[in-house]
Design a protein around this motif. Structure first.
Motif, PDB file in Angstrom:
ATOM      1  N   LEU A  26       6.532  -8.750  -3.589  1.00 45.68           N
ATOM      2  CA  LEU A  26       6.175  -7.432  -4.440  1.00 45.68           C
ATOM      3  C   LEU A  26       4.586  -7.549  -4.668  1.00 45.68           C
ATOM      4  CD1 LEU A  26       7.006  -4.584  -5.859  1.00 45.68           C
ATOM      5  CD2 LEU A  26       7.712  -5.889  -7.790  1.00 45.68           C
ATOM      6  N   PHE A  27       3.908  -6.489  -4.752  1.00 47.18           N
ATOM      7  CA  PHE A  27       2.200  -6.602  -5.034  1.00 47.18           C
ATOM      8  C   PHE A  27       2.117  -5.291  -5.724  1.00 47.18           C
ATOM      9  CE2 PHE A  27      -1.833  -5.187  -3.269  1.00 47.18           C
ATOM     10  CZ  PHE A  27      -2.638  -5.836  -4.537  1.00 47.18           C
ATOM     11  N   PHE A  28       1.523  -5.539  -6.826  1.00 42.11           N
ATOM     12  CA  PHE A  28       1.231  -4.682  -8.010  1.00 42.11           C
ATOM     13  C   PHE A  28      -0.164  -4.206  -7.658  1.00 42.11           C
ATOM     14  CE2 PHE A  28       4.974  -5.788 -10.299  1.00 42.11           C
ATOM     15  CZ  PHE A  28       5.642  -4.603 -10.369  1.00 42.11           C
ATOM     16  N   THR A  29      -0.666  -2.775  -7.547  1.00 45.10           N
ATOM     17  CA  THR A  29      -2.115  -2.657  -7.424  1.00 45.10           C
ATOM     18  C   THR A  29      -2.216  -2.053  -8.871  1.00 45.10           C
ATOM     19  OG1 THR A  29      -1.486  -0.358  -6.657  1.00 45.10           O
ATOM     20  CG2 THR A  29      -1.956  -1.937  -4.864  1.00 45.10           C
ATOM     21  N   GLU A  68     -13.289 -10.377  -2.769  1.00 42.21           N
ATOM     22  CA  GLU A  68     -12.996 -10.471  -1.423  1.00 42.21           C
ATOM     23  C   GLU A  68     -11.918 -11.147  -1.159  1.00 42.21           C
ATOM     24  OE1 GLU A  68     -16.114 -11.395   1.229  1.00 42.21           O
ATOM     25  OE2 GLU A  68     -17.469  -9.903   0.563  1.00 42.21           O
ATOM     26  N   LEU A  69     -10.890 -10.920  -0.429  1.00 40.62           N
ATOM     27  CA  LEU A  69      -9.411 -11.586  -0.496  1.00 40.62           C
ATOM     28  C   LEU A  69      -9.836 -12.831   0.563  1.00 40.62           C
ATOM     29  CD1 LEU A  69      -6.218 -11.335  -0.902  1.00 40.62           C
ATOM     30  CD2 LEU A  69      -6.391 -10.474   1.313  1.00 40.62           C
ATOM     31  N   THR A  70      -9.132 -14.006   0.231  1.00 45.42           N
ATOM     32  CA  THR A  70      -9.360 -15.161   1.035  1.00 45.42           C
ATOM     33  C   THR A  70      -8.185 -15.549   1.980  1.00 45.42           C
ATOM     34  OG1 THR A  70      -8.158 -16.651  -0.419  1.00 45.42           O
ATOM     35  CG2 THR A  70     -10.505 -16.352  -0.828  1.00 45.42           C
ATOM     36  N   PRO A  71      -8.396 -16.048   3.018  1.00 47.44           N
ATOM     37  CA  PRO A  71      -7.047 -16.291   3.947  1.00 47.44           C
ATOM     38  C   PRO A  71      -6.048 -16.952   3.283  1.00 47.44           C
ATOM     39  CG  PRO A  71      -9.348 -16.855   5.186  1.00 47.44           C
ATOM     40  CD  PRO A  71      -9.629 -16.664   3.525  1.00 47.44           C
ATOM     41  N   ARG A  72      -6.339 -17.707   2.380  1.00 46.70           N
ATOM     42  CA  ARG A  72      -5.282 -18.603   1.645  1.00 46.70           C
ATOM     43  C   ARG A  72      -4.633 -17.333   0.922  1.00 46.70           C
ATOM     44  NH1 ARG A  72      -6.077 -23.779  -1.753  1.00 46.70           N
ATOM     45  NH2 ARG A  72      -6.809 -24.848   0.209  1.00 46.70           N
ATOM     46  N   GLN A  73      -5.170 -16.479   0.091  1.00 46.73           N
ATOM     47  CA  GLN A  73      -4.529 -15.554  -0.485  1.00 46.73           C
ATOM     48  C   GLN A  73      -3.611 -14.577   0.370  1.00 46.73           C
ATOM     49  OE1 GLN A  73      -7.764 -14.026  -2.695  1.00 46.73           O
ATOM     50  NE2 GLN A  73      -7.020 -14.876  -4.351  1.00 46.73           N
ATOM     51  N   PHE A 129     -11.129  -2.055  -3.918  1.00 50.89           N
ATOM     52  CA  PHE A 129     -10.875  -2.980  -2.915  1.00 50.89           C
ATOM     53  C   PHE A 129      -9.448  -2.814  -2.391  1.00 50.89           C
ATOM     54  CE2 PHE A 129      -9.909  -6.014  -6.038  1.00 50.89           C
ATOM     55  CZ  PHE A 129      -8.702  -6.567  -5.562  1.00 50.89           C
ATOM     56  N   GLU A 130      -8.759  -2.409  -3.550  1.00 45.72           N
ATOM     57  CA  GLU A 130      -7.306  -2.346  -2.821  1.00 45.72           C
ATOM     58  C   GLU A 130      -6.939  -1.590  -1.918  1.00 45.72           C
ATOM     59  OE1 GLU A 130      -5.458  -3.373  -7.425  1.00 45.72           O
ATOM     60  OE2 GLU A 130      -5.609  -1.278  -6.782  1.00 45.72           O
ATOM     61  N   LYS A 131      -7.690  -0.327  -1.566  1.00 41.38           N
ATOM     62  CA  LYS A 131      -7.453   0.438  -0.685  1.00 41.38           C
ATOM     63  C   LYS A 131      -7.387  -0.212   0.694  1.00 41.38           C
ATOM     64  CE  LYS A 131      -8.607   5.116   1.506  1.00 41.38           C
ATOM     65  NZ  LYS A 131      -9.749   6.035   1.115  1.00 41.38           N
ATOM     66  N   THR A 132      -8.208  -1.077   0.931  1.00 43.09           N
ATOM     67  CA  THR A 132      -8.316  -1.454   2.281  1.00 43.09           C
ATOM     68  C   THR A 132      -7.206  -2.601   2.394  1.00 43.09           C
ATOM     69  OG1 THR A 132     -10.842  -1.376   2.436  1.00 43.09           O
ATOM     70  CG2 THR A 132      -9.833  -2.935   3.739  1.00 43.09           C
ATOM     71  N   LEU A 133      -6.930  -3.533   1.214  1.00 39.74           N
ATOM     72  CA  LEU A 133      -6.000  -4.385   1.471  1.00 39.74           C
ATOM     73  C   LEU A 133      -4.364  -3.751   1.650  1.00 39.74           C
ATOM     74  CD1 LEU A 133      -4.952  -7.374   0.826  1.00 39.74           C
ATOM     75  CD2 LEU A 133      -5.014  -6.883  -1.511  1.00 39.74           C
ATOM     76  N   VAL A 134      -4.383  -2.671   0.968  1.00 35.90           N
ATOM     77  CA  VAL A 134      -2.979  -2.163   1.006  1.00 35.90           C
ATOM     78  C   VAL A 134      -2.690  -1.644   2.789  1.00 35.90           C
ATOM     79  CG1 VAL A 134      -1.418  -0.102   0.435  1.00 35.90           C
ATOM     80  CG2 VAL A 134      -2.631  -1.318  -1.291  1.00 35.90           C
ATOM     81  N   GLU A 135      -3.952  -1.167   3.170  1.00 33.17           N
ATOM     82  CA  GLU A 135      -3.709  -0.801   4.733  1.00 33.17           C
ATOM     83  C   GLU A 135      -3.483  -2.090   5.256  1.00 33.17           C
ATOM     84  OE1 GLU A 135      -7.719   1.000   5.377  1.00 33.17           O
ATOM     85  OE2 GLU A 135      -6.765   3.023   4.477  1.00 33.17           O
ATOM     86  N   ASP A 160     -12.427   5.877 -12.941  1.00 29.73           N
ATOM     87  CA  ASP A 160     -12.737   4.491 -13.801  1.00 29.73           C
ATOM     88  C   ASP A 160     -11.527   3.824 -13.630  1.00 29.73           C
ATOM     89  OD1 ASP A 160     -13.031   2.564 -15.795  1.00 29.73           O
ATOM     90  OD2 ASP A 160     -13.852   3.959 -17.410  1.00 29.73           O
ATOM     91  N   PRO A 161     -11.438   2.670 -13.049  1.00 29.11           N
ATOM     92  CA  PRO A 161     -10.095   1.813 -12.851  1.00 29.11           C
ATOM     93  C   PRO A 161      -9.683   0.976 -14.164  1.00 29.11           C
ATOM     94  CG  PRO A 161     -11.828   0.645 -12.095  1.00 29.11           C
ATOM     95  CD  PRO A 161     -12.456   1.801 -12.674  1.00 29.11           C
ATOM     96  N   HIS A 162     -10.513   0.881 -15.127  1.00 25.17           N
ATOM     97  CA  HIS A 162     -10.237  -0.025 -16.170  1.00 25.17           C
ATOM     98  C   HIS A 162      -9.142   0.513 -17.267  1.00 25.17           C
ATOM     99  CE1 HIS A 162     -14.016  -0.622 -14.923  1.00 25.17           C
ATOM    100  NE2 HIS A 162     -14.011  -1.931 -15.036  1.00 25.17           N
TER     101      HIS A 162
END
Length: 281
Positions: A72-75, A58-63, A80-86, A122-124
């Motif tokens: 730049l942000f690399f996914t 879970e992303l923190t407010p500080r992050q 969880f990245e889908k919600t973060l990118v939105e 599989d994301p790995h």
């Protein structure tokens, strides 16, 4: 293979080249490649810290605040990245998002019965040296687009990294070639791409975040006994109780193995060495 870019950044107060490019990545293995390719031109931060699981992150407010000051942000394809990118597109429209997994066809994660597949990819992907080549190229391309003044450095560093990836691949093949077709047992199914690359099959105790039922656990124990398995690999991000239960039942041992180690190339070679021991016993 070109990186897929969205949310292009406008001109910033401090032009690129006067200070390192602020870059965020999801996982430690990504940081390894961004740092190797970006060199002195980048300052890299990581969302999922050592000991954390990307499956429960879970992303923190500080992050989020730190992301706001990055370029730049690399996914990598974690769910969880889908919600973060939105969220980034809405709240941080200046931040460029690059897909490190662009161009990689992902396998489907198997369920407990190993006969029916789930629909989850599989994301790995960083566990496969052939896919690491694509990841490295995507990283270099995104850095070049974000910071064209240092494009030559990124290209030279990419060439050096690709040579190391190929060397790692060759070394692992030499280690594991005698065991092609063998199965290895893990707690969380993070090693499917590694197995695919070297002709091995992972057998997972936990899948899709679910521990096995008593019936499934008995089935795994029976299969492990039949295959004379003596080692169960478990990641430090997960509870090892189920893995220990299987190991105890087969008279084996639980061995730690971490797919999220930062130095991914060294880690893959060390994994191969551990697998060699496990498959020899």
């Amino acid at each position: 293979m070109t990186a897929s870019l969205t949310c292009r950044a406008p001109d910033r107060a401090s032009p690129v080249g006067q200070r390192p490019l602020g870059v965020f990545v999801t996982l430690m293995p990504q940081a390894y490649f961004v740092e190797r390719i970006g060199g002195e031109h980048v300052s890299v931060s990581v969302l999922v810290q050592p000991g954390q699981s990307p499956h429960t992150f879970e992303l923190t407010p500080r992050q989020m605040t730190a992301l706001s000051s990055s370029a730049l942000f690399f996914t990598i394809g974690m769910p969880f990245e889908k919600t973060l990118v939105e969220k980034i597109r809405t709240e941080l429209p200046h931040l460029t998002v690059a897909q490190a997994d662009d161009g990689i066809e992902k396998r489907i994660m198997a369920t407990h019965d190993h006969e029916h597949d789930s629909s989850a990819p599989d994301p790995h992907i960083w566990m496969s040296p052939p896919f690491l080549r694509t990841i490295a190229k995507n990283v270099a391309n995104a850095l070049r687009l974000a910071d064209p003044d240092n494009a030559q450095d990124y290209a030279a560093n990419l060439d050096a990294v690709l040579v190391e990836i190929d060397s790692t691949d060759v070394r692992i093949r030499q280690i594991l070639e005698p065991y092609e077709g063998s199965s290895f047992y893990v707690f969380h199914p993070a090693f499917g791409y590694f197995g695919d690359a070297y002709g091995l099959k992972q057998v997972a105790i936990e899948t899709e975040g679910k521990s096995p039922t008593p019936k499934q656990l008995n089935g795994l124990i029976g299969r492990a006994k039949a295959e004379k398995v003596r080692i169960i690999f478990v990641q430090p991000q997960f509870d090892r109780k189920a893995a220990q239960a299987v190991a105890d039942a087969i008279g084996g041992a639980v061995i730690p193995i971490d797919p999220l180690e930062k130095d991914v190339l060294r880690n893959l070679i060390e994994m191969a060495a551990k697998l060699e021991i496990a498959l020899t016993e």
